[in-house]
Structures are given as C-alpha cells and as structure tokens.
Design a protein around this motif. Structure first.
Motif, short mmCIF file in Angstrom:
data_model
loop_
_atom_site.label_atom_id
_atom_site.label_comp_id
_atom_site.label_asym_id
_atom_site.label_seq_id
_atom_site.Cartn_x
_atom_site.Cartn_y
_atom_site.Cartn_z
N THR A 153 0.51 -1.33 -0.28
CA THR A 153 -0.31 0.12 0.06
C THR A 153 1.10 1.12 -0.11
OG1 THR A 153 -1.60 -1.24 1.44
CG2 THR A 153 -1.79 1.08 0.88
N GLN A 154 1.70 1.24 0.79
CA GLN A 154 2.59 3.02 1.20
C GLN A 154 4.26 2.39 0.45
OE1 GLN A 154 3.55 3.79 5.37
NE2 GLN A 154 1.95 2.41 5.49
N PHE A 155 3.58 1.07 0.04
CA PHE A 155 5.03 1.32 -1.49
C PHE A 155 6.98 1.58 -1.02
CE2 PHE A 155 2.32 1.09 -4.33
CZ PHE A 155 1.66 -0.07 -4.92
N PRO A 164 13.38 2.42 2.89
CA PRO A 164 12.08 2.09 2.71
C PRO A 164 11.87 2.99 0.72
CG PRO A 164 11.77 3.48 4.88
CD PRO A 164 13.75 3.13 4.53
N TYR A 165 11.76 2.11 -0.11
CA TYR A 165 11.67 2.09 -1.32
C TYR A 165 11.31 4.28 -1.42
CZ TYR A 165 10.12 2.11 -6.46
OH TYR A 165 10.26 2.65 -7.59
N ARG A 166 9.23 4.47 -1.35
CA ARG A 166 8.85 5.68 -1.85
C ARG A 166 9.18 6.59 -0.49
NH1 ARG A 166 5.12 8.41 0.35
NH2 ARG A 166 4.37 7.00 2.43
N GLU A 177 -4.66 -0.63 -15.24
CA GLU A 177 -5.50 -1.94 -14.90
C GLU A 177 -5.91 -1.66 -13.57
OE1 GLU A 177 -3.83 -5.46 -17.52
OE2 GLU A 177 -2.53 -3.85 -17.50
N LEU A 178 -4.58 -1.32 -12.86
CA LEU A 178 -5.05 -1.31 -11.61
C LEU A 178 -5.60 -0.35 -10.85
CD1 LEU A 178 -1.59 -3.08 -10.41
CD2 LEU A 178 -3.57 -4.07 -10.35
N LYS A 179 -5.55 1.09 -12.03
CA LYS A 179 -6.34 2.48 -11.41
C LYS A 179 -5.50 3.01 -10.02
CE LYS A 179 -9.28 2.09 -14.40
NZ LYS A 179 -9.05 1.29 -15.82
N SER A 180 -4.43 2.39 -9.92
CA SER A 180 -3.37 3.81 -8.71
C SER A 180 -1.98 3.19 -9.05
CB SER A 180 -3.24 2.21 -7.65
OG SER A 180 -2.46 1.09 -7.77
N ASN A 181 -1.32 3.94 -8.89
CA ASN A 181 -0.13 3.78 -8.59
C ASN A 181 1.01 2.90 -7.88
OD1 ASN A 181 0.53 6.70 -10.09
ND2 ASN A 181 0.34 7.44 -7.86
N ILE A 182 2.08 2.52 -9.11
CA ILE A 182 2.82 0.95 -8.31
C ILE A 182 4.11 1.66 -8.66
CG2 ILE A 182 1.33 -0.17 -9.41
CD1 ILE A 182 2.82 -1.08 -11.72
#
Length: 197
Positions: A153-155, A164-166, A177-182
């Motif tokens: 969720t927070q990536f 921490p990545y993000r 397709e997922l309708k969200s940021n990844i």
C-alpha cells in the motif's frame, strides 16, 4: 476471558457496598443471555490499576463454599449439562434472563475437594496458555498486516540500499489496469500467468 473496553466504561466516584465491589480473581457469570449460549460462561475479574469493577444488576458474583474450588466451578458451569439446565430456567424472548434462585436448582456432580483442585488447576493452566497463544497470534497478525501495508500500500519495502522505497524517493507510476500508482519497475499481469488452480 473477562473482556472490557475502558473507552466504553462508566466511572463512578461514589462509595459502593462491599458486596457490589469486584476484586481480582472473583468469579462472575451473566444472568442475561444477550447472545445465545452465554449462560454458563463465567470469567475471573482481572487485575486493574486505579479502579475496581462493580456488579451490574444482570451479572452474578459466584461465591463458592469452602469445600468447592472456584477454578473447578468455572469449568463445571460451562458444561453442556449445566448450561442446558440454566437455559431451561430462562424467561423472556428477545433477551432471556435467569436468576440466582433458578441457578441454585441446577444439579451437578462434584468430586472431593482435592480432585476438584487438581482438575481446576489443569484446565485453568491450559486456558491461560490458550489465551497467551491467542495474544501472540493477534500480535503476529497485526505485524503481518503492517508489513503488508508497508509493502503493497505504502510501497515502503526495502530498496537496494535497504531504505524504504517510496519514502526514499522511489519512483511510482500510474497503472491503468490497477487504477493506482505502483513502483516503476513493477508490472501488472494476470494471475493465470503465475498460478495454476
């Protein structure tokens, strides 16, 4: 398994008669069945700091005679035989009630005191172990949910530098397709590409 929520508690500063005050280790039972199967369930009052519990009118405090072990009694009252007898005394439709006088008429088999103590201790030790294991499992479940949240969720899973990545500036891109940021190096695929059912 005495459960309470301090946020929902009512606090009273008045003095109460001693027979209404509950102390640690007192055995209590409901006299109202708010959910089916509640009759026969008993609980020990837990240790508390800075406050004590007081009896509600629909809760009974069980005071065993000198030749009856309260831990044995705790399990005796939860047997099907006792529960069925208490259930048969209850009145009401939406919320069934019983009374101490009705419970006095319940018939039970009781071994000698030493055997009661032995049985009560074994069962109570097992129950304590179950409660401790449940608390550990709940804690592990909370940790797993937190890890899932950090990763998906927070990536904020660990990046190549173990940061921490993000939060450390990891790039997120919109996925239609997922309708969200990844994360930018992730892709969306169908489950059929990675599993067989």
């Amino acid at each position: 398994n005495f459960k309470y929520d301090l946020k929902k508690a009512n606090y009273y500063s008045d003095d109460f008669p001693n027979n209404f005050i509950l102390n640690e280790g007192d055995l209590i039972m409901p006299l109202t069945e708010q959910t089916f199967g509640l009759f026969g369930n008993t609980a020990f009052v837990p240790h508390t700091e800075n406050f004590q519990f007081v009896l509600n009118q629909r809760v009974g405090k069980i005071i065993p005679n000198e030749d009856v072990d309260k831990y044995y009694l705790h399990y005796l009252l939860s047997t099907n035989s006792v529960r069925d007898q208490i259930e048969a005394t209850a009145t009401g439709t939406s919320q069934r009630n019983t009374s101490p006088n009705n419970i006095y008429d319940v018939v039970v088999w009781v071994p000698e005191y030493d055997k009661q103590k032995q049985i009560g201790k074994i069962l109570y030790d097992i129950e304590k172990k179950i409660n401790n294991n449940n608390a550990i499992n709940n804690n592990l479940e909370q940790q797993a949910m937190s890890l899932y949240d950090y990763y998906f969720t927070q990536f904020d899973f660990p990046n190549q530098e173990n940061k921490p990545y993000r939060t450390s500036g990891g790039n997120l891109v919109w996925n239609n397709e997922l309708k969200s940021n990844i994360p930018s190096n992730w892709s969306s695929i169908s489950l059929s590409d990675i599993i067989n059912i």
